[in-house]
Design a protein around this motif. Structure first.
Motif, PDB file in Angstrom:
ATOM      1  N   ILE A   1       1.012  -1.100   0.077  1.00 39.56           N
ATOM      2  CA  ILE A   1      -0.205   0.056  -0.049  1.00 39.56           C
ATOM      3  C   ILE A   1       0.639   1.203   0.160  1.00 39.56           C
ATOM      4  CG2 ILE A   1      -1.754   1.303   1.386  1.00 39.56           C
ATOM      5  CD1 ILE A   1      -2.780  -1.491   2.371  1.00 39.56           C
TER       6      ILE A   1
ATOM      7  N   ASN B   1       2.526   3.756  -3.146  1.00 39.25           N
ATOM      8  CA  ASN B   1       1.950   5.013  -3.589  1.00 39.25           C
ATOM      9  C   ASN B   1       2.187   6.394  -2.764  1.00 39.25           C
ATOM     10  OD1 ASN B   1       1.236   3.436  -5.752  1.00 39.25           O
ATOM     11  ND2 ASN B   1      -0.814   3.087  -4.818  1.00 39.25           N
TER      12      ASN B   1
ATOM     13  N   VAL C   1      -7.409 -12.947   3.980  1.00 36.37           N
ATOM     14  CA  VAL C   1      -7.646 -12.145   2.688  1.00 36.37           C
ATOM     15  C   VAL C   1      -6.594 -10.877   2.482  1.00 36.37           C
ATOM     16  CG1 VAL C   1      -9.287 -10.404   1.713  1.00 36.37           C
ATOM     17  CG2 VAL C   1     -10.224 -12.730   2.623  1.00 36.37           C
ATOM     18  N   PHE C   2      -6.389 -10.196   3.552  1.00 35.47           N
ATOM     19  CA  PHE C   2      -5.481  -9.127   3.513  1.00 35.47           C
ATOM     20  C   PHE C   2      -4.077  -9.786   3.077  1.00 35.47           C
ATOM     21  CE2 PHE C   2      -8.596  -6.836   6.485  1.00 35.47           C
ATOM     22  CZ  PHE C   2      -9.350  -6.578   5.570  1.00 35.47           C
TER      23      PHE C   2
ATOM     24  N   SER D   1      -3.160 -12.245   1.384  1.00 41.19           N
ATOM     25  CA  SER D   1      -3.154 -12.756   0.365  1.00 41.19           C
ATOM     26  C   SER D   1      -3.222 -11.783  -0.819  1.00 41.19           C
ATOM     27  CB  SER D   1      -4.168 -13.709  -0.265  1.00 41.19           C
ATOM     28  OG  SER D   1      -4.378 -14.660   0.710  1.00 41.19           O
ATOM     29  N   ILE D   2      -3.516 -10.752  -0.539  1.00 32.29           N
ATOM     30  CA  ILE D   2      -4.055  -9.431  -1.518  1.00 32.29           C
ATOM     31  C   ILE D   2      -2.620  -8.606  -1.434  1.00 32.29           C
ATOM     32  CG2 ILE D   2      -5.095  -7.296  -1.877  1.00 32.29           C
ATOM     33  CD1 ILE D   2      -7.859  -8.405  -0.931  1.00 32.29           C
TER      34      ILE D   2
ATOM     35  N   PHE E   1       0.152 -10.979  -3.336  1.00 34.65           N
ATOM     36  CA  PHE E   1      -0.051 -10.997  -4.771  1.00 34.65           C
ATOM     37  C   PHE E   1       0.262  -9.806  -5.494  1.00 34.65           C
ATOM     38  CE2 PHE E   1      -2.494 -11.134  -8.569  1.00 34.65           C
ATOM     39  CZ  PHE E   1      -2.564 -12.591  -8.978  1.00 34.65           C
ATOM     40  N   SER E   2      -0.139  -8.540  -4.688  1.00 35.02           N
ATOM     41  CA  SER E   2       0.062  -7.560  -5.364  1.00 35.02           C
ATOM     42  C   SER E   2       1.536  -7.114  -5.542  1.00 35.02           C
ATOM     43  CB  SER E   2      -0.651  -6.201  -4.659  1.00 35.02           C
ATOM     44  OG  SER E   2       0.151  -6.246  -3.342  1.00 35.02           O
TER      45      SER E   2
ATOM     46  N   ASN F   1       2.123  -8.871  -8.893  1.00 35.79           N
ATOM     47  CA  ASN F   1       0.766  -9.306  -9.640  1.00 35.79           C
ATOM     48  C   ASN F   1       0.963 -10.824 -10.117  1.00 35.79           C
ATOM     49  OD1 ASN F   1      -1.287  -7.817  -9.506  1.00 35.79           O
ATOM     50  ND2 ASN F   1      -0.357  -6.393 -10.347  1.00 35.79           N
TER      51      ASN F   1
ATOM     52  N   PHE G   1      -6.940 -18.516  -3.689  1.00 34.17           N
ATOM     53  CA  PHE G   1      -6.911 -17.357  -3.957  1.00 34.17           C
ATOM     54  C   PHE G   1      -5.783 -16.882  -5.154  1.00 34.17           C
ATOM     55  CE2 PHE G   1      -5.385 -12.855  -3.661  1.00 34.17           C
ATOM     56  CZ  PHE G   1      -6.261 -12.232  -3.282  1.00 34.17           C
TER      57      PHE G   1
ATOM     58  N   LYS H   1      -6.978 -14.350 -11.354  1.00 33.96           N
ATOM     59  CA  LYS H   1      -7.209 -13.757 -12.699  1.00 33.96           C
ATOM     60  C   LYS H   1      -8.437 -14.621 -13.274  1.00 33.96           C
ATOM     61  CE  LYS H   1      -2.692 -11.668 -13.480  1.00 33.96           C
ATOM     62  NZ  LYS H   1      -1.522 -11.904 -13.552  1.00 33.96           N
TER      63      LYS H   1
ATOM     64  N   ILE I   1     -11.890 -14.188  -3.374  1.00 38.38           N
ATOM     65  CA  ILE I   1     -12.045 -13.692  -1.892  1.00 38.38           C
ATOM     66  C   ILE I   1     -13.140 -14.980  -1.384  1.00 38.38           C
ATOM     67  CG2 ILE I   1     -12.830 -12.399  -0.325  1.00 38.38           C
ATOM     68  CD1 ILE I   1     -11.481 -10.135  -1.737  1.00 38.38           C
TER      69      ILE I   1
ATOM     70  N   LEU J   1     -11.439 -18.247  -0.889  1.00 35.63           N
ATOM     71  CA  LEU J   1     -10.540 -18.051   0.246  1.00 35.63           C
ATOM     72  C   LEU J   1     -11.043 -18.176   1.498  1.00 35.63           C
ATOM     73  CD1 LEU J   1      -7.147 -15.788   0.610  1.00 35.63           C
ATOM     74  CD2 LEU J   1      -8.943 -16.030   2.403  1.00 35.63           C
TER      75      LEU J   1
ATOM     76  N   MET K   1     -16.138  -9.218   3.148  1.00 37.63           N
ATOM     77  CA  MET K   1     -14.757  -8.966   2.676  1.00 37.63           C
ATOM     78  C   MET K   1     -14.596  -8.729   1.038  1.00 37.63           C
ATOM     79  SD  MET K   1     -13.123  -9.331   5.320  1.00 37.63           S
ATOM     80  CE  MET K   1     -11.589  -9.103   4.664  1.00 37.63           C
TER      81      MET K   1
ATOM     82  N   PHE L   1      -8.914  -1.870  -1.851  1.00 37.17           N
ATOM     83  CA  PHE L   1      -7.810  -2.285  -2.698  1.00 37.17           C
ATOM     84  C   PHE L   1      -8.014  -1.842  -4.224  1.00 37.17           C
ATOM     85  CE2 PHE L   1      -7.507  -4.951   0.898  1.00 37.17           C
ATOM     86  CZ  PHE L   1      -6.317  -4.635   1.317  1.00 37.17           C
TER      87      PHE L   1
ATOM     88  N   LEU M   1      -7.054   2.043  -3.750  1.00 33.12           N
ATOM     89  CA  LEU M   1      -5.672   1.840  -3.717  1.00 33.12           C
ATOM     90  C   LEU M   1      -5.346   1.583  -5.290  1.00 33.12           C
ATOM     91  CD1 LEU M   1      -4.568   0.231  -0.329  1.00 33.12           C
ATOM     92  CD2 LEU M   1      -4.009   2.474  -1.089  1.00 33.12           C
TER      93      LEU M   1
ATOM     94  N   LEU N   1      -5.391  -0.991  -6.891  1.00 28.51           N
ATOM     95  CA  LEU N   1      -4.508  -2.472  -7.410  1.00 28.51           C
ATOM     96  C   LEU N   1      -5.096  -2.834  -8.722  1.00 28.51           C
ATOM     97  CD1 LEU N   1      -3.874  -4.105  -4.099  1.00 28.51           C
ATOM     98  CD2 LEU N   1      -2.452  -2.680  -5.381  1.00 28.51           C
TER      99      LEU N   1
ATOM    100  N   PHE O   1      -6.509  -5.235 -10.092  1.00 32.44           N
ATOM    101  CA  PHE O   1      -6.776  -6.558 -10.007  1.00 32.44           C
ATOM    102  C   PHE O   1      -8.307  -6.870 -10.532  1.00 32.44           C
ATOM    103  CE2 PHE O   1      -5.262  -7.435  -5.432  1.00 32.44           C
ATOM    104  CZ  PHE O   1      -4.036  -7.545  -6.029  1.00 32.44           C
TER     105      PHE O   1
END
Lengths: 501, 151
Positions: free
Chosen positions: A52, A55, A398-399, A401-402, A405-406, A409, B88, B93, B101, B104, B127, B135, B139, B141, B143
Motif C-alpha cells: 500500500i 504510492n 484475505v489481506f 493474500s492480496i 499477490f500485489s 501481480n 486465492f 485472474k 475472496i 479463500l 470481505m 484495494f 488503492l 491495485l 485486479f
C-alpha cells in the motif's frame, strides 16, 4: 545540544504537515488494532501494508509503518491486562501483574498506567534517538566492508542470544536465513543462484513473502489448533485514574524501565521484547514490593510497559544510522525504504534530513496521539476483543493474500508464502524460532557483499576482521556473547528469564 | 540407539538436509573462486557446510539428552489454510477478486473448529465489498473484480 533542537524543529515541521499527521494517525490506530487482537503481529501487518505504501511519499510511508510498530506496543498491553493474552510478544510480562490488577477490579488504573508509562517512555526515547543517532551515524560513515561484516555478525549473534530455546538451533536458523537470502541473481557475477529454472526467482524471494509465511500463516495455523477460550473483563473498567498511592509507586519503575528499555533497544537483536523482560526482572529485584509481583503490583505494569515502548523506539537507531535492522520489524522498515529508493545507512541523515528528523518527530506526535486517543477508546478496543477468531482469521488471510499477490501481480508469490507458512509451522512444532531466520534472510546478500569486498581489499587475508580495531571490537563482543550464553549456569538463567512469561 | 529428544532429532535432520542441499548444489553448479575473488559458490558452500554441521550437532544432542516430544501436527488447519492461499492466488485472474475472496474465505473457514454457512457467507460478502472498495477503488491495485467470463 542546540543542533538537536533545530533538527527536531525541522522534523516537527515535516511531521506536522496535515497528510503526514493523517498517516501517523492511521498508523497508530492500525497498530493499536493489531496490538489488541491476539494472533496478529506487527510483522505480518507491516508486511501486509507494504504494498500500500508504494504510492505514498517515503516520509508518509515510514511514518505510518513506524506508527504501527509502537502503536502495537500500546494495544498489546490492553489485551494483556484485560484478557491475560499478550496481544504482542512484548506484553507477555504485562499479563502477569496487569491481569491480576484487572481481576481485583483495577483494570482502569492498570490500563492508564500502561498508557502513561508508555507515553513517558516514548517522549524520552524520542530525545534519545535524536541525541544518539547523529554521532553514531558519523562513526558509521567511516565503516568499511570489514566493519560492516563484523557488525552484522554481532547483530546475528545478538539475535541468537535473544531467541528462546536452543542456542544451536537458533544459530542454524540464522544460517538457513542467510542461505535463503542468497537465492536469486548474484550481483557480483550475474549468476542466477538456486533458482531451479523458475524465472520468478531471478530477483530473489521477497522479504514480505517470507515474513508473511513464517509469521502470519504459521501463526494462524498454530492458533487454529485449539478452540478459543477467552475471558474478558468488560464491565469492570470504570475509574481509570491511578490513585495517589499508585503514582508514588509507579514513577520510579517507569524511569528505570524507560532507561533500561532505551539501552536494550539500541542493541542489535534487541527491541521491545527484550526490553520488557529485562525491566520486569530488574524491578522484581529492586522493588520494595517485590512480594506483590505476580499478584497485581502496579510496578509490574509500569516497568515493562515503559521499557517495551522505549525499546521499540530506540531500535530505530541502528536502522537509521547503520542501515542494519535489529529485529524483524526493522528489517521490514528497510524493505520499505528500499522500495522507496532510499538506501538505508548513515548517509540518510545527511542526505535526507527531512525524512530522518520527520520520522523521529512523528514518533513523539504518534505517542501523544496514542495517549489522547486510546484512553477514551478503550471501550471500543474491548468490543473488538469480543470478535471471535473464526471471523478474524479468514479476514486476515484475505489481506495477507492480496498484499503478497500485489507484490508482482503473479500467483507465484502466494505459492511461496504458502510454502513458507508450512516451513513456519514445522518450525513451530520443532521449536525453531523464525525471528533469527528472518534477520539472516535480510542480511544474507549484504553480508556476502561485504565479505567479498573486505577479502578483496585485504587480498584474501581473513585477519583483516581482527586487525581493524572497530571490526575487532564487534567480533570480540560477539565471541564473548556466544561464550557467555554457552556457559551452563547462564544458559539456565536465560531459560528462566524466558520462562517467566 | 534411541531418540531421546524427538524435537531436536527432527530439527537436526531438517538442518542437515537444507545444509547439504545448498552445499552440494553450490558445489555442482557454481564456481567457488578463491578467498580473494569469491565466486558465486563460495559463500553458499561455506554456509551450507556450517548448517549441516550444526544440524549434526543438534542431532547428536537429541540422542544424548532427554528432550520434549514433538507436539501433534494438526493437518486440518495446515491443509485448508495453505489451500485457501493457493486457491486465492490461482483463481484471482480467472474468477476476479470477488470469486477468489469467496473461495479463500470458505476454504479457510473449513480449517477452523466451527463452520457456520450463514456466518461464513456474510463474512465472504463483507470481505469482497471491503476489498473491492479499499484495494481496487481506493488503492487502485490492478485486479479484475468479476470473473473473466462475465466481462
Amino acid at each position: 545540544m542546540e543542533g538537536i533542537f533545530s533538527n527536531l524543529w525541522l522534523g516537527f515541521t515535516v511531521a506536522a504537515a496535515p497528510f503526514n499527521l493523517l498517516m501517523c494517525l492511521i498508523g497508530v490506530l492500525l497498530g493499536t488494532l493489531i496490538g489488541v487482537l491476539p494472533g496478529v503481529g506487527p510483522v505480518a501487518t507491516i508486511a501486509m501494508l507494504l504494498p500500500i505504501t508504494f504510492n505514498l511519499s517515503p516520509i508518509a510511508a515510514l511514518i505510518m509503518l513506524a506508527g504501527i510498530y509502537y502503536g502495537a506496543q500500546y494495544g498489546g498491553s490492553t489485551t494483556a491486562i484485560l484478557v491475560n493474552l499478550p496481544g504482542e510478544s512484548s506484553s507477555v510480562v504485562t499479563c502477569l501483574d496487569g491481569y491480576q490488577m484487572a481481576r481485583q477490579g483495577r483494570a482502569g488504573p492498570a490500563l492508564a498506567t500502561a498508557a502513561l508509562a508508555s507515553f513517558f517512555a516514548g517522549c524520552v526515547a524520542t530525545l534519545i534517538v535524536a541525541m544518539f543517532a547523529p554521532p553514531l551515524a558519523e562513526v558509521a560513515l567511516k565503516f568499511g566492508p570489514a566493519e560492516y561484516f563484523s557488525l552484522m555478525v554481532l547483530g546475528l549473534v545478538a539475535a541468537v542470544v535473544l531467541a528462546h530455546g536452543s542456542l544451536l538451533k537458533a544459530i542454524a536458523m540464522v544460517i538457513l536465513g542467510l542461505l535463503l537470502g542468497l537465492i536469486g541473481t548474484d550481483v557480483n557475477s550475474g549468476v542466477l543462484r538456486f533458482a531451479f529454472g523458475i524465472s520468478e526467482l531471478a530477483d530473489g524471494i521477497g522479504f514480505v513473502t517470507v515474513a508473511m509465511g513464517m509469521f502470519g500463516l504459521a501463526e494462524i495455523i498454530a492458533n487454529l489448533e485449539h478452540k478459543e477460550t477467552r475471558e474478558v473483563f468488560t464491565k469492570k473498567v470504570s475509574h481509570l485514574w491511578p490513585t495517589r498511592e499508585d503514582w508514588k509507586r509507579l514513577w520510579q519503575p517507569t524511569l528505570r524501565g524507560t532507561f533500561l528499555g532505551s539501552a536494550l533497544g539500541i542493541l542489535p537483536g534487541g527491541g521491545a521484547l527484550l526490553a520488557s523482560f529485562g525491566a520486569y526482572t530488574l524491578e522484581k529485584k529492586v522493588s520494595r514490593n517485590a512480594h506483590e509481583f505476580g499478584k497485581g503490583a502496579i510496578e509490574g505494569v509500569a516497568a515493562p510497559e515503559s521499557a517495551n515502548n522505549a525499546g521499540a523506539q530506540t531500535s530505530f537507531i541502528p536502522l537509521l544510522t547503520l542501515g542494519i535492522p535489529s529485529n524483524a520489524v526493522m528489517a521490514l522498515m528497510i524493505g520499505a525504504m528500499m522500495i522507496q529508493g532510499i538506501a538505508p545507512g548513515p548517509q540518510v541523515m545527511t542526505e535526507r534530513p527531512q525524512l530522518f528528523w520527520g520520522m523521529i518527530a512523528s514518533m513523539w506526535i504518534g505517542n501523544l496521539m496514542l495517549v489522547v486517543l486510546n484512553l477514551p477508546l478503550i471501550g471500543m478496543w474491548i468490543k473488538l476483543l469480543t470478535v471471535p477468531y473464526r471471523i478474524l482469521y479468514p479476514s486476515i488471510l484475505v489481506f495477507m493474500s492480496i498484499g503478497v499477490f500485489s507484490l508482482s501481480n503473479q500467483p507465484f508469490d502466494c505459492f511461496l508464502m504458502a510454502l513458507f507458512g508450512l516451513l513456519g509451522y514445522i518450525c513451530v512444532k520443532l521449536e525453531c524460532e523464525p525471528a533469527p531466520m528472518i534477520l539472516g534472510f535480510i542480511l544474507g546478500p549484504l553480508m556476502e557483499e561485504n565479505l567479498r569486498r573486505a577479502m578483496l581489499l585485504s587480498r584474501g587475508n581473513p585477519m583483516t576482521f581482527i586487525e581493524k580495531p572497530i571490526s575487532a571490537g564487534f567480533i570480540i563482543v560477539s565471541v564473548i556473547l556466544l561464550v557467555i550464553i554457552a556457559l551452563p549456569a547462564l544458559r539456565k538463567k536465560r531459560e528462566e528469564a524466558f520462562q517467566e512469561g | 540407539m534411541r531418540i531421546k529428544g524427538p524435537k531436536d532429532f527432527w530439527a537436526g535432520l531438517m538442518f542437515i538436509a537444507f545444509g547439504l542441499f545448498f552445499l552440494v548444489w553450490a558445489q555442482k553448479h557454481y564456481q567457488m573462486g578463491t578467498a580473494v575473488r569469491m565466486g558465486p559458490g563460495y559463500f553458499p558452500s561455506v554456509l551450507g557446510g556450517m548448517l549441516a554441521l550444526l544440524g549434526l550437532l543438534v542431532l547428536i544432542d537429541s540422542l544424548v539428552e532427554e528432550g520434549p516430544k514433538v507436539a501433534r501436527f494438526h493437518f486440518r488447519p495446515v491443509i485448508f489454510i495453505l489451500i485457501a492461499c493457493l486457491a486465492f492466488a490461482y483463481l484471482l485472474k480467472p474468477l476476479g477478486l470477488a470469486g477468489s475472496i469467496v473461495a479463500l474465505v470458505f476454504i479457510s473457514a473449513l480449517g477452523g473448529y466451527e463452520f457456520n454457512w450463514k456466518e461464513v457467507s456474510i463474512l465472504a460478502a463483507v470481505m469482497v465489498i471491503f476489498s473491492v472498495l479499499v484495494f481496487v477503488k481506493g488503492l487502485t491495485l490492478p485486479f479484475p473484480i468479476w470473473p473473466a467470463f462475465m466481462n
